[in-house]
Design a protein around this motif. Structure first.
Motif, PDB file in Angstrom:
ATOM      1  N   CYS A  37      56.784  28.219  23.188  1.00 22.55           N
ATOM      2  CA  CYS A  37      57.008  27.054  22.324  1.00 22.55           C
ATOM      3  C   CYS A  37      57.862  27.442  21.123  1.00 22.55           C
ATOM      4  O   CYS A  37      57.778  28.544  20.589  1.00 22.55           O
ATOM      5  N   GLU A  38      58.694  26.499  20.668  1.00 23.47           N
ATOM      6  CA  GLU A  38      59.538  26.776  19.507  1.00 23.47           C
ATOM      7  C   GLU A  38      58.738  26.802  18.211  1.00 23.47           C
ATOM      8  O   GLU A  38      59.228  27.273  17.189  1.00 23.47           O
ATOM      9  N   CYS A  39      57.517  26.300  18.220  1.00 23.19           N
ATOM     10  CA  CYS A  39      56.665  26.285  17.030  1.00 23.19           C
ATOM     11  C   CYS A  39      55.788  27.529  16.913  1.00 23.19           C
ATOM     12  O   CYS A  39      55.076  27.689  15.932  1.00 23.19           O
ATOM     13  N   TYR A  40      55.827  28.400  17.907  1.00 22.34           N
ATOM     14  CA  TYR A  40      54.992  29.605  17.919  1.00 22.34           C
ATOM     15  C   TYR A  40      55.436  30.558  16.815  1.00 22.34           C
ATOM     16  O   TYR A  40      56.618  30.843  16.652  1.00 22.34           O
ATOM     17  N   GLN A  41      54.478  31.025  16.042  1.00 17.29           N
ATOM     18  CA  GLN A  41      54.756  31.925  14.923  1.00 17.29           C
ATOM     19  C   GLN A  41      53.923  33.199  15.075  1.00 17.29           C
ATOM     20  O   GLN A  41      52.812  33.286  14.576  1.00 17.29           O
ATOM     21  N   PRO A  42      54.432  34.209  15.769  1.00 13.79           N
ATOM     22  CA  PRO A  42      53.632  35.414  15.996  1.00 13.79           C
ATOM     23  C   PRO A  42      53.436  36.280  14.758  1.00 13.79           C
ATOM     24  O   PRO A  42      52.531  37.103  14.720  1.00 13.79           O
ATOM     25  N   ASP A  43      54.240  36.088  13.722  1.00 17.33           N
ATOM     26  CA  ASP A  43      54.168  36.950  12.547  1.00 17.33           C
ATOM     27  C   ASP A  43      53.328  36.377  11.416  1.00 17.33           C
ATOM     28  O   ASP A  43      53.129  37.042  10.406  1.00 17.33           O
ATOM     29  N   TRP A  44      52.863  35.166  11.556  1.00 14.15           N
ATOM     30  CA  TRP A  44      52.076  34.568  10.482  1.00 14.15           C
ATOM     31  C   TRP A  44      50.690  35.185  10.451  1.00 14.15           C
ATOM     32  O   TRP A  44      50.095  35.480  11.475  1.00 14.15           O
ATOM     33  N   LYS A  45      50.159  35.348   9.251  1.00 12.67           N
ATOM     34  CA  LYS A  45      48.907  36.078   9.080  1.00 12.67           C
ATOM     35  C   LYS A  45      47.683  35.294   9.568  1.00 12.67           C
ATOM     36  O   LYS A  45      46.811  35.853  10.218  1.00 12.67           O
ATOM     37  N   PHE A  46      47.608  34.004   9.291  1.00  9.11           N
ATOM     38  CA  PHE A  46      46.399  33.243   9.591  1.00  9.11           C
ATOM     39  C   PHE A  46      46.558  32.247  10.739  1.00  9.11           C
ATOM     40  O   PHE A  46      45.572  31.742  11.252  1.00  9.11           O
ATOM     41  N   ARG A  47      47.794  31.929  11.136  1.00 10.00           N
ATOM     42  CA  ARG A  47      48.003  30.932  12.185  1.00 10.00           C
ATOM     43  C   ARG A  47      49.007  31.438  13.202  1.00 10.00           C
ATOM     44  O   ARG A  47      49.788  32.331  12.930  1.00 10.00           O
ATOM     45  N   THR A  48      48.994  30.815  14.372  1.00  7.12           N
ATOM     46  CA  THR A  48      49.958  31.171  15.413  1.00  7.12           C
ATOM     47  C   THR A  48      50.927  30.042  15.698  1.00  7.12           C
ATOM     48  O   THR A  48      51.796  30.177  16.550  1.00  7.12           O
ATOM     49  N   CYS A  49      50.779  28.923  15.004  1.00 11.60           N
ATOM     50  CA  CYS A  49      51.630  27.758  15.266  1.00 11.60           C
ATOM     51  C   CYS A  49      52.089  27.142  13.948  1.00 11.60           C
ATOM     52  O   CYS A  49      51.417  27.256  12.922  1.00 11.60           O
ATOM     53  N   LEU A  50      53.219  26.481  14.007  1.00 11.42           N
ATOM     54  CA  LEU A  50      53.743  25.792  12.839  1.00 11.42           C
ATOM     55  C   LEU A  50      52.855  24.609  12.460  1.00 11.42           C
ATOM     56  O   LEU A  50      52.704  24.281  11.300  1.00 11.42           O
ATOM     57  N   TYR A  51      52.246  23.979  13.449  1.00  9.30           N
ATOM     58  CA  TYR A  51      51.423  22.790  13.241  1.00  9.30           C
ATOM     59  C   TYR A  51      49.941  23.113  13.387  1.00  9.30           C
ATOM     60  O   TYR A  51      49.561  24.004  14.131  1.00  9.30           O
ATOM     61  N   ALA A  52      49.092  22.348  12.713  1.00  9.04           N
ATOM     62  CA  ALA A  52      47.643  22.519  12.835  1.00  9.04           C
ATOM     63  C   ALA A  52      47.139  21.900  14.132  1.00  9.04           C
ATOM     64  O   ALA A  52      46.117  22.308  14.666  1.00  9.04           O
ATOM     65  N   LYS A  53      47.859  20.910  14.653  1.00  6.74           N
ATOM     66  CA  LYS A  53      47.520  20.282  15.928  1.00  6.74           C
ATOM     67  C   LYS A  53      48.765  20.327  16.801  1.00  6.74           C
ATOM     68  O   LYS A  53      49.856  19.994  16.348  1.00  6.74           O
ATOM     69  N   CYS A  54      48.601  20.723  18.050  1.00  2.00           N
ATOM     70  CA  CYS A  54      49.748  20.906  18.944  1.00  2.00           C
ATOM     71  C   CYS A  54      50.526  19.612  19.103  1.00  2.00           C
ATOM     72  O   CYS A  54      49.955  18.550  19.382  1.00  2.00           O
ATOM     73  N   LYS A  55      51.831  19.679  18.918  1.00  2.00           N
ATOM     74  CA  LYS A  55      52.657  18.478  19.038  1.00  2.00           C
ATOM     75  C   LYS A  55      52.838  18.053  20.490  1.00  2.00           C
ATOM     76  O   LYS A  55      53.259  16.946  20.763  1.00  2.00           O
ATOM     77  N   TYR A  56      52.511  18.938  21.424  1.00  2.00           N
ATOM     78  CA  TYR A  56      52.584  18.605  22.845  1.00  2.00           C
ATOM     79  C   TYR A  56      51.249  18.118  23.394  1.00  2.00           C
ATOM     80  O   TYR A  56      51.142  17.836  24.579  1.00  2.00           O
ATOM     81  N   GLY A  57      50.231  18.061  22.555  1.00  2.00           N
ATOM     82  CA  GLY A  57      48.934  17.554  22.971  1.00  2.00           C
ATOM     83  C   GLY A  57      48.044  18.569  23.652  1.00  2.00           C
ATOM     84  O   GLY A  57      47.009  18.204  24.206  1.00  2.00           O
ATOM     85  N   LYS A  58      48.408  19.838  23.608  1.00  2.00           N
ATOM     86  CA  LYS A  58      47.559  20.869  24.211  1.00  2.00           C
ATOM     87  C   LYS A  58      46.339  21.092  23.336  1.00  2.00           C
ATOM     88  O   LYS A  58      46.400  20.978  22.116  1.00  2.00           O
TER      89      LYS A  58
END
Length: 93
Positions: A37-58
């Motif tokens: 996913c383009e929203c995936y953030q592997p380097d962020w300390k506390f989260r793995t996604c740009l959004y708190a809720k998946c924009k694709y509905g997963k």
């Protein structure tokens, strides 16, 4: 003189390059996994996604169980001092 990219920088570059080269379509294509996913953030300390809720509905939890040991967010005070130094050099203040 150019410096060589480290392996980690090269992997990040390839990932970003793939997203830049994709031609956007009118429909949203759901990625197979979060790592694609383009929203995936592997380097962020506390989260793995740009959004708190998946924009694709997963139904996935973007918050990490344990935070990463490092943080990529730079020190804002240090950056402000660097900016002040740059301005003082440019304008002679």
């Amino acid at each position: 003189m150019q410096r060589e990219m480290s392996d980690e920088e090269y992997v990040k570059f390839k990932r970003l390059r793939r997203f830049m080269e994709e031609i956007p379509t009118g429909e949203m294509t759901v990625p197979k996994c979060c790592q694609e996913c383009e929203c995936y953030q592997p380097d962020w300390k506390f989260r793995t996604c740009l959004y708190a809720k998946c924009k694709y509905g997963k139904n996935v939890n973007p918050f990490r169980d344990r935070p990463l040991s490092h943080d990529i967010i730079p020190n804002p005070e240090k950056d402000l001092n660097d900016l002040r130094d740059l301005v003082s050099l440019a304008y002679g203040w």
